[in-house]
Design an enzyme around this catalytic site. Structure first.
Site, short mmCIF file in Angstrom:
data_model
loop_
_atom_site.label_atom_id
_atom_site.label_comp_id
_atom_site.label_asym_id
_atom_site.label_seq_id
_atom_site.Cartn_x
_atom_site.Cartn_y
_atom_site.Cartn_z
N GLU A 2 14.78 -15.06 0.21
CA GLU A 2 15.09 -16.21 1.07
C GLU A 2 14.03 -17.30 0.88
OE1 GLU A 2 15.21 -14.79 5.10
OE2 GLU A 2 16.59 -13.18 4.57
N ASP A 9 0.83 -1.20 0.00
CA ASP A 9 0.00 0.00 0.00
C ASP A 9 0.87 1.26 0.00
OD1 ASP A 9 -2.84 0.92 0.42
OD2 ASP A 9 -1.97 1.85 2.19
#
Ligand code: NOJ
Length: 569
Positions: free
Chosen positions: A285, A221
């Site tokens: 990751e 956002d």
């Protein structure tokens, strides 16, 4: 003529797992999708129960607008706890169940992340209010002393995107009038200070919290607003309205005016990119997780900075959303989008509707200017004609879904839902409505709970018939069960378009422009399919080929106004 636009698929061999490069992503606005508890507000269990219908529609992923703990002053974009579910929507277990069902159905799950601001009910803001000016607790937000002899004036002249000043004064713990805090949106949405390492650390933890729970990505956002210019200098928007007067979610001035206005000191600052590079390391990751920028930045060449290889994966293409139903303008924005995103090896995205804009089945038939975020109500000029809006919306969607890259759908657009224009004022909840004293209607009209069954209570939104925003009396024909299996219905058009898009791998294709149809026609080839969209008033002759999809009735071999067709040869 063949366009020399870079092909966004070039870097991605077919079969590679970059699902997001061509995905169709369906936005669920949890309050308004499906309500299992029957309290009138949609919830996670309601969504889970309806997921099979989305898989069957043919989308690849769902994006859920916020369902976190929140006082709901801005429909959940005011988060009080980033790592828990609001009881109105369910529990973390409900979320896990939703995710499991979605994944079993082959749907990815993207959640919303709201990093620019928290709710004023977040524990950090409460601690800030209870602490002294200059304290580490205040330093997580943007507290400043006021101007004027007694600090009685706001620190600068910034205006909230929702209307009114962007600053609110607090009462200090000792009862005296105190400092001011910045809120680019509602006063219940204090902006974080992203120069503070503790804020950065908190959000890394939040990312990991949801990544560990298996989410496939985040829609970020206000991804253009997190860093403000040092010193928070005054800003006077240009006379055309600019970004502060113009849009409920902070349109960059260029989208509206085309003018080369200065960048406001709170949008699109260079410092935001360092944040996304840091987040990208966290995402990398994990396998195949994505970041999607909600950044109202124009032109696309500038927006492309958000999706450079070490930043986000996608950015909403609001320049496309803001383009009127006009052949030359559509062709231009398609060209510039593909070139800009392709230039950084990102897919272009395409979007026509979301929970912040007038639904495109109404917007494309407005005959008067309607600044983004203002919404439409009974008194708004240029009221849309419903049939015209729907024809254009269907044609616009058929055009969009033929483009290479990734596309976003907003719940209910597959039903052809129009904006609800005549909501009773007493039911409106958008802070825009309150902060402008009703001058702007705001965004409630696109957030009305969607209809599933024509003859059920609340059109099948729940079993009790209650609904947090009233549903119109004439929505039965839009209900999913009124349209399912009905030849020519909007639902079947979406289903067919999504199936053909997949069958022809259009998302991984490219645009090869076709000329000679006249200026109001957008025509191109993508992966052996010919796509022709007629934005003009007159019918045009169809080229050779077998009709694979038509957004409206065809008149023999001619393509009527406001219609798009896909042809195979
Ligand atoms: C963009 C969201 O889409 C909108 O609904 C919200 O009001 C603002 N950001 C503030 O969070």
């Amino acid at each position: 003529m063949t366009s020399d636009i870079p092909d966004p698929s070039r870097a991605t061999p077919e079969g590679a797992s970059d699902w997001w490069r061509h995905a169709v992503i369906y936005q669920v606005y949890p309050r308004s999708f499906a309500d299992a508890t029957g309290d009138g507000v949609g919830d996670l269990r309601g969504i889970t129960a309806r997921l099979p219908s989305l898989a069957e529609l043919g989308v690849d992923a769902v994006w859920l607008s916020p369902f976190y703990v929140s006082p709901q002053n801005d429909g959940g974009y005011d988060v009080a706890d980033y790592c828990d579910v609001d009881p109105a929507f369910g529990t973390l277990d409900d979320f896990a169940a939703l995710e499991n069902v979605a994944h079993d159905l082959g749907l990815k799950v993207i959640v919303d992340l709201v990093p620019n601001h928290s709710s004023s009910e977040h524990v950090w803001f409460r601690e800030a209010l209870a602490s002294a000016p200059g304290s580490p607790e205040r330093a997580r937000y943007l507290f400043r002393d006021g101007s004027g002899p007694d600090g009685e004036l706001p620190p600068n002249n910034w205006q909230s995107v929702f209307g009114g000043p962007a600053w609110t004064r607090v009462t200090e713990p000792d009862g005296t009038p105190g400092q001011w805090y910045l809120h680019l949106f509602d006063s219940s949405q204090p902006d974080f200070d992203w120069r503070n390492p503790r804020v950065r650390e908190q959000f890394r933890d939040i990312l990991r919290f949801w990544l560990d729970r298996g989410v496939d990505g985040f829609r970020v956002d206000v991804a253009h607003g997190m860093i403000k210019v040092e010193g928070l200098p005054d800003y006077t928007p240009p006379a055309n309205g600019g970004s502060m007067g113009g849009g409920a979610v902070g349109l960059e001035p260029d989208i509206e005016s085309g003018a080369d206005d200065p960048t406001p000191p709170f949008w699109a600052q260079e410092g935001v990119h360092e944040i996304y590079r840091d987040w990208r390391l966290v995402l990398d990751e994990y396998d195949e997780r994505i970041l999607v920028a909600e950044a109202w930045v124009d032109p696309p060449a500038k927006l492309a900075r958000w999706v450079r290889p070490d930043e986000m994966h996608q950015a909403f293409n609001f320049a496309y959303l803001a383009t009127p139903w006009s052949g030359p303008e559509l062709r231009a924005v398609i060209d510039t989008s593909i070139a800009a995103f392709g230039g950084v090896d990102a897919p272009s995205t395409w979007v026509l509707s979301n929970h912040d804009v007038v639904r495109h089945a109404s917007r494309l038939a407005l005959t008067a200017e309607n600044p983004q975020g203002h919404g439409i109500g009974p008194d708004s000029p240029g009221q849309p004609v419903r049939e015209l809006g729907l024809a254009r919306a269907r044609a616009a969607t058929a055009l969009m879904l033929a483009l290479p890259g990734s596309a976003y759908l907003y719940q209910g657009e597959e039903l052809g839902l129009p904006e609800v224009i005549d909501l009773p004022d007493a039911s409106r909840l958008d802070p825009t409505w309150f902060r402008t004293n009703g001058e702007r209607y705001g965004r409630d009209g696109c957030r009305v709970p969607i209809p599933w069954e024509a003859d059920a209570p609340a059109y099948g939104f729940n079993a009790t018939g209650t609904s947090w925003l009233p549903q119109p009396d004439d929505w039965a024909p839009y209900a999913r069960d009124s349209q399912a299996g009905v030849d020519g219905s909007t639902l079947e058009l979406y289903r067919a378009a999504l199936a053909a898009r997949k069958a022809h791998d259009l998302g991984l294709g490219s645009v090869e422009w076709l000329d000679g149809f006249g200026e109001h026609v957008v025509a191109f080839r993508n992966r052996g399919l010919t796509v022709v969209a007629n934005t003009g008033e007159d019918a045009v002759d169809l080229p050779a080929g077998t009709v694979a999809l038509a957004s409206g009735p065809l008149d023999s071999r001619s393509l009527p106004a406001d219609t798009t067709v896909w042809l195979t040869s």
